[in-house]
Write an enzyme that holds these catalytic residues in place. Structure first.
Site, PDB file in Angstrom:
ATOM      1  N   ALA A  19       0.836  -1.205   0.000  1.00  0.00           N
ATOM      2  CA  ALA A  19       0.000   0.000   0.000  1.00  0.00           C
ATOM      3  C   ALA A  19       0.868   1.251   0.000  1.00  0.00           C
ATOM      4  CB  ALA A  19      -0.935  -0.012   1.209  1.00  0.00           C
ATOM      5  N   GLN A 239      -8.799 -11.788  11.782  1.00  0.00           N
ATOM      6  CA  GLN A 239      -8.896 -13.049  11.049  1.00  0.00           C
ATOM      7  C   GLN A 239      -7.821 -14.039  11.496  1.00  0.00           C
ATOM      8  OE1 GLN A 239      -7.831 -13.746   6.593  1.00  0.00           O
ATOM      9  NE2 GLN A 239     -10.076 -13.635   6.679  1.00  0.00           N
ATOM     10  N   LEU A 251       2.667 -18.989   7.974  1.00  0.00           N
ATOM     11  CA  LEU A 251       1.585 -19.193   7.009  1.00  0.00           C
ATOM     12  C   LEU A 251       1.855 -20.349   6.067  1.00  0.00           C
ATOM     13  CD1 LEU A 251      -1.063 -18.089   5.757  1.00  0.00           C
ATOM     14  CD2 LEU A 251       0.366 -16.660   4.290  1.00  0.00           C
ATOM     15  N   HIS A 351      -3.812 -13.712  11.710  1.00  0.00           N
ATOM     16  CA  HIS A 351      -3.283 -13.455  10.370  1.00  0.00           C
ATOM     17  C   HIS A 351      -3.535 -12.050   9.855  1.00  0.00           C
ATOM     18  CE1 HIS A 351      -2.040 -14.328   6.291  1.00  0.00           C
ATOM     19  NE2 HIS A 351      -3.241 -14.048   5.805  1.00  0.00           N
TER      20      HIS A 351
END
Length: 578
Positions: A19, A239, A251, A351
């Site tokens: 971003a 989440q 992950l 997460h």
């Protein structure tokens, strides 16, 4: 303390993830732009994203942006703002092609078009069957996006101040004119005087013990916003990714399930058939995470322990080597498992943060629920809340949101720039930041940062995890307040100016403790279950009372709440079935 140094730029971006870099790239085409980042840009956590970026290109099926919009609204458990979601899904193909033209090395189909894979919750024809929507580069998608945008930013003369920790924002009379940061490498405070400031500071997974997040993800931007008396939105919605490596939290991409991996319990059963029979392992993340946690809680974890298995042994070895090489390496290096021959032990891991800094569709930071803005201040990516994810984010929508709204943040700042000026700085702009550093360096307490941080992370995972209840949340709220009191007694051993990690970790802990209280208080107040927020004592979704966004301010040492309506344009709330 060294004397303060002042830097003057048209635009300053805090954070160098996707971003921040995309905003900086857009701004650099028109204005003198700087990026202030506490890590070297290519070390930003965006690089850890694996599975893909969503766009309805239709390279392998008859996909359409309206199907993507429906899936995102439904996946959000109808808390996402549908005007923002329409922007997200309509602009997605253009964003992906723009990335391709910037040089992103996407995986390809035999005819040269961008390859796409299935991902959880993404469907065709409003839920009829799974869609091939995730554009990917093996399982290094975030890595290649990050490096490409960094290279393009360097090419466009963006000035990088790497290893600078932002300590305070310069906001006066609802106008932002920059920030103050600590030079980690050289020591000392620096003032960044700007006409526009974009925050791309990322998520806050490090408030939990088991997390997929990098150590740098301590939610600093949220703390800076709260200290200006500005609100945070929907912070109760955290989440938990279904497939983190057991005990590590690292992950394991949803791309593995997109390529056909199974999840099994102690009996070898593909138990998702009992929860989401239509999409099985490709249901939205909140549902898969709750299903796994239920199996564990009811004693069906592997050998009665707190994990289940992710099986890839039936997938062709060549496919894994081509499309999931990182998954194989991570499982081997961190769990000692060869996924070609044996299952990977996995458990839900903190997460992603659906909540964050409230912004409008051009990423302007809002100061209330009436869409009043702070002039010159923008936010994008995981630190922000547009809200396109609502109560639960679909996989591959995060990279899309970061790049798409990073671009929109840059364009929003460019649009406003003619009305923005360099207001005179306060006579002592460094005072707030210097006071914080002086207090930490000179405090005479007996508490260690690492001990308080560990107690916070462990307790958040235990009491504010996949499943929640009123008693645990009440206990956790009291415990966070106790930890905040302990923080007043913190002492750091390193008193130096150069690479003082003790100082930096204490600053990060201060932010963690501030917004963790908001997470817990918001979860306690929201008496329903919606998306990633699952209350065992309030198991049903309650649209009558709770179809609204939470706004939270920290005032006089307490968290105060307000509300904002959810924007509904096309899809009325319905029961979520998969």
């Amino acid at each position: 303390m060294a004397d303060v140094t002042v830097h003057k730029f048209d635009a300053v971006v805090i954070g160098s993830g996707l971003a921040g870099l995309r905003a900086a790239l857009e701004l650099s085409r028109h204005y003198k732009t700087a990026v202030v980042t506490k890590v070297f840009p290519t070390r930003s956590h965006s690089g850890a994203a694996q599975g893909g970026i969503a766009a309805s290109l239709g390279n392998l099926d008859d996909d359409h942006w309206e199907y993507h919009m429906f899936d995102t609204v439904k996946g959000s458990d109808y808390l996402g703002d549908q005007d923002a979601i329409e922007i997200l899904t309509q602009e997605a193909p253009d964003v992906v092609y723009d990335l391709e033209h910037l040089g992103v090395p996407f995986s390809r189909l035999p005819d040269g078009r961008i390859a796409q894979r299935m991902f959880g919750g993404h469907t065709l024809n409003y839920g009829e069957k799974a869609a091939y929507r995730a554009c990917y580069s093996a399982d290094y998608t975030g890595h290649v996006l990050l490096h490409t945008l960094y290279e393009q930013s360097v090419k466009n003369n963006v000035r990088f101040f790497s290893e600078y920790q932002a300590l305070s924002l310069l906001v006066d009379d609802d106008v932002c004119n920059g920030c103050v940061a600590w030079d980690i490498r050289g020591g000392g405070l620096h003032v960044f005087h700007s006409r526009a400031l974009v925050m791309g500071t990322g998520g806050y997974g490090r408030s939990f013990k088991i997390t997929s997040n990098a150590h740098a993800n301590t939610g600093d931007g949220l703390g800076l916003i709260m200290r200006q008396g500005l609100p945070l939105q929907d912070m109760e919605f955290v989440q938990f990714h279904p497939t983190g490596l057991w005990k590590q939290g690292i992950l394991v991409s949803e791309g593995a399930r997109g390529e056909g991996a199974y999840i099994t319990n102690n009996s070898g059963e593909r138990f998702m058939k009992n929860y989401t029979p239509k999409l099985m392992e490709l249901a939205p993340r909140d549902m898969v995470a709750r299903s796994i946690q239920t199996e564990i809680d009811e004693g069906r974890g592997i050998n009665g322990l707190d994990y289940v298995n992710l099986e890839l042994m039936h997938i062709d070895k060549a496919i894994i080597q081509e499309r999931l090489p990182q998954i194989h390496d991570l499982a081997l290096n961190f769990s000692g498992v060869d996924c070609f021959k044996e299952p990977i032990p996995i458990q839900p891991t903190a997460h992603y943060s659906m909540g964050g800094i409230p912004v409008d569709n051009d990423c302007g930071v809002l100061k209330n629920g009436d869409y009043d803005k702070i002039a010159g201040l923008f936010a994008a990516g995981e630190c922000s809340c547009v809200s396109v994810h609502g109560a639960n984010r679909l996989g591959t929508n995060s990279l899309l949101e970061a790049v798409l709204f990073g671009r929109r943040a840059g364009r929003g700042a460019i649009k406003d720039m003619p009305n923005l000026s360099w207001k005179d700085l306060p006579k002592t702009p460094k005072d707030v930041a210097q006071a914080e550093c002086d207090w930490i360096l000179n405090n005479k307490g007996d508490e260690k940062v690492a001990n308080i941080r560990n107690d916070l992370q462990t307790s958040m995972t235990r009491r504010c995890g996949v499943f929640r209840n009123g008693k645990d949340l009440t206990d956790q709220l009291a415990y966070v307040k106790e930890l905040q009191q302990r923080f007043h007694k913190v002492k750091v051993d390193d008193k130096g100016m150069i690479f003082n990690n003790d100082l930096m970790e204490a600053i990060e802990l201060g932010h963690l403790l501030e917004f963790a209280e908001v997470i817990v208080a918001g979860a306690l107040g929201r008496q329903e279950s919606r998306g990633a927020h699952a209350r065992k004592d309030f198991p049903d979704r309650n649209d009558t009372d709770w179809l609204k966004h939470t706004l939270a301010w920290r005032k006089a040492g307490k968290v105060e709440f307000g509300w904002r309506k959810v924007v509904i344009t096309r899809f009325e709330p319905k029961e979520r079935k998969y």
